[in-house]
Scaffold this active site. Structure first.
Site, PDB file in Angstrom:
ATOM      1  N   HIS A 135       0.785  -1.390  -0.026  1.00 10.32           N
ATOM      2  CA  HIS A 135       0.135   0.094  -0.178  1.00 10.32           C
ATOM      3  C   HIS A 135       0.888   1.226   0.039  1.00 10.32           C
ATOM      4  CE1 HIS A 135       0.607   0.068   4.435  1.00 10.32           C
ATOM      5  NE2 HIS A 135       0.181   1.116   4.405  1.00 10.32           N
ATOM      6  N   HIS A 153       7.825  -2.377   1.884  1.00  7.74           N
ATOM      7  CA  HIS A 153       7.565  -1.001   1.753  1.00  7.74           C
ATOM      8  C   HIS A 153       8.626  -0.012   1.410  1.00  7.74           C
ATOM      9  CE1 HIS A 153       3.734  -1.895   3.380  1.00  7.74           C
ATOM     10  NE2 HIS A 153       3.865  -1.718   4.645  1.00  7.74           N
TER      11      HIS A 153
HETATM   12  C1  BG6 Z   1       2.244  -2.018   7.752  1.00  8.50           C
HETATM   13  C2  BG6 Z   1       3.095  -2.679   8.809  1.00  8.50           C
HETATM   14  O1  BG6 Z   1       2.136  -2.769   6.594  1.00  8.50           O
HETATM   15  O2  BG6 Z   1       2.371  -0.647   7.357  1.00  8.50           O
HETATM   16  C3  BG6 Z   1       2.898  -1.781   9.971  1.00  8.50           C
HETATM   17  O3  BG6 Z   1       2.738  -3.897   9.010  1.00  8.50           O
HETATM   18  C4  BG6 Z   1       3.254  -0.288   9.779  1.00  8.50           C
HETATM   19  O4  BG6 Z   1       3.933  -2.330  10.977  1.00  8.50           O
HETATM   20  C5  BG6 Z   1       2.150   0.131   8.396  1.00  8.50           C
HETATM   21  O5  BG6 Z   1       2.951   0.534  10.834  1.00  8.50           O
HETATM   22  C6  BG6 Z   1       2.255   1.456   8.379  1.00  8.50           C
HETATM   23  O6  BG6 Z   1       1.373   1.837   7.427  1.00  8.50           O
HETATM   24  P1  BG6 Z   1       0.681   3.428   7.123  1.00  8.50           P
HETATM   25  O7  BG6 Z   1      -0.456   3.188   6.432  1.00  8.50           O
HETATM   26  O8  BG6 Z   1       0.496   3.972   8.578  1.00  8.50           O
HETATM   27  O9  BG6 Z   1       1.650   4.202   6.599  1.00  8.50           O
END
Ligand code: BG6
Length: 470
Positions: free
Chosen positions: A179, A241
């Site tokens: 994402h 990510h």
């Molecule tokens: C998730 C992780 O994929 O992404 C989490 O498992 C992390 O540990 C999160 O906190 C962060 O996502 P966002 O949407 O807050 O940037």
């Protein structure tokens, strides 16, 4: 283009991910008028609920979401069904029967053949069994299948999982979600770079001394300790990510910005040019003090809750430019920031000019582009000050930000795979990451909760500092 009709089958429908992320995102797509004209949602899970009990859960998920319950929630609930009993090759549970009923129901509305989208909001151990089930019960053909992360936990497990999935599905049917690639700030990187001479011309080792991709989090992990204790910060965030974001920054210009295949190729090439990490030199792991006291954590746990990495990208463009990636839980602040630190200016040398120019992209929330610029301090004397010019992407004319999940679900409906990871790119990511999963993995160093992590990590960006938390 958007299909006329669609059926979304949501596996793990009663789980946390479905209610926190997926259901609110589907509703966001609907509110934006981006769902197909005729659509249904089938929730699938092991529990035996009736349709109304599941609809209550959907309503609760929307109520608990950022956008809150829509006035027309019945418009959503009227499209929802539930199929219990789980789903696998051996036992498909109630799903095939419910799907047939939903198809008949839709056939009363439209002649169009519905697109079937299987959304796997389930733990990774369930990916292969569900994929095999799709094959065994004739549900794979023509369908699109969305896999949540993590898609594999090591190079070996990734290869095995992808092999099992490919026995049933073609690569074009597979949408592996990361994402972070759906975040506005991350999506804007290549537009900003390729649509502006100012940035495009600086985007290489000729101007950039280092790149920082910094994602400190002030979050705790106590509420998801089972997952966390088995995963750790590096596997949770870096190989997924942060590597994808680094690939987005490092890629060569694709042939076209509108051709998913061209963008995939460019991102794949970038990930494949990541040099495998040298844990002793280039990695600092941390664990916040008190982590081992959390219920569910082994008293001698060596799991990392913090990781800082110096990554080398072996392409001509980036040779010698370190990419510094950092993230952790219980840190001093929450931010998501890319910083390209530019080299010294061309003008006459001046010892007072000590703050480097920087191009920054903030990819939390709606996203911001920031420029760190040195100017004359207003006043009678010639002294320098550094200021930051900020463009909030929310303020861009005509903009209507969409959340990362909603943006990606909309792309799946369109069949646009540009922002999804490919098997080749993930193979590159896991290959570069593998040394950190072997004997050379350093022991995590303790850090104080609410701090910027272990002091040891300051050596990685030297002679610069980490931009955040200076
Ligand atoms: C998730 C992780 O994929 O992404 C989490 O498992 C992390 O540990 C999160 O906190 C962060 O996502 P966002 O949407 O807050 O940037």
């Amino acid at each position: 283009s958007l299909p006329e009709a669609a059926i979304v089958v949501l596996y793990g429908a009663t789980g946390d991910l479905a209610s926190r992320m997926v259901l609110p995102a589907i509703d966001e797509v609907r509110r934006r008028g981006l769902m197909p004209a005729h659509w249904r949602l089938v929730g699938c899970s092991t529990g035996r609920l009736d349709d109304d009990a599941f609809r209550d859960r959907v309503a609760a998920a929307l109520e608990g979401s950022e956008q809150g319950t829509p006035d027309d929630v019945d418009e959503v609930l009227g499209r929802v069904r539930y199929a219990g009993g789980g789903f696998s090759a051996e036992d498909p549970g109630d799903l095939p029967g419910v799907l047939n009923e939903v198809r008949e129901d839709l056939a009363g509305e439209t002649d169009a053949e519905p697109l079937v989208l299987h959304f796997l909001a389930v733990p990774p151990g369930a990916f292969a069994p569900i994929a095999r089930g799709l094959g065994a019960h004739g549900l794979a053909e023509g369908a699109r299948v969305v896999f949540e992360k993590p898609y594999g936990t090591s190079l070996e497990s990734f290869v095995e999982l992808d092999g099992a999935v490919k026995e049933v599905l073609d690569e074009e049917q597979i949408f592996r979600i990361d994402h972070f690639l759906g975040k506005e700030g991350v999506q804007t990187i290549y537009v900003m770079r390729f649509a502006n001479q100012l940035f495009g011309s600086e985007w290489s080792r000729a101007s950039v001394e280092q790149v920082q991709i910094d994602v400190p989090e002030d979050l705790d992990v106590a509420n998801r300790i089972g997952f966390y204790e088995a995963t750790g910060a590096a596997l949770d965030m870096i190989v997924t990510h942060l590597f994808q974001v680094a690939g987005q920054v490092a890629m060569e210009p694709p042939r076209s910005l509108r051709e998913p295949a061209a963008i995939h190729q460019a991102r794949e090439d970038a990930l494949r040019s990541f040099r495998p990490l040298e844990p002793a030199e280039d990695v600092v792991l941390g664990q916040f003090e008190g982590y081992r006291d959390i219920e569910g954590v082994a008293p001698d746990s060596e799991q990392d809750t913090y990781v800082a990495v110096r990554l080398w990208v072996d392409s001509e463009r980036w040779r010698g430019v370190p990419f510094l990636l950092r993230t952790g839980k219980r840190m001093a602040a929450k931010a998501q920031r890319i910083t390209l630190v530019l080299g010294p200016p061309y003008g006459p040398l001046d010892p007072e000019l000590d703050t480097p120019n920087s191009i920054q992209i903030d990819f939390s929330g709606s996203g911001e582009v920031r420029l760190g610029i040195t100017v004359k301090t207003p006043g009678p004397d010639l002294t320098y000050s550094s200021g930051t010019a900020v463009l909030d992407l929310d303020d861009v004319p005509g903009g209507e930000p969409i959340s990362p999940y909603a943006s990606l679900i909309h792309d799946v409906l369109l069949g646009d795979r540009s922002l999804f990871t490919t098997a080749e790119a993930l193979q590159g990511a896991f290959t570069a990451f593998a040394p950190l999963q072997g004997d050379a993995r350093p022991a995590p160093l303790p850090y104080v909760p609410g701090s910027w992590g272990p002091e040891e990590a300051r050596r990685l960006p030297a002679p610069h500092e980490w931009f955040l938390g200076q």
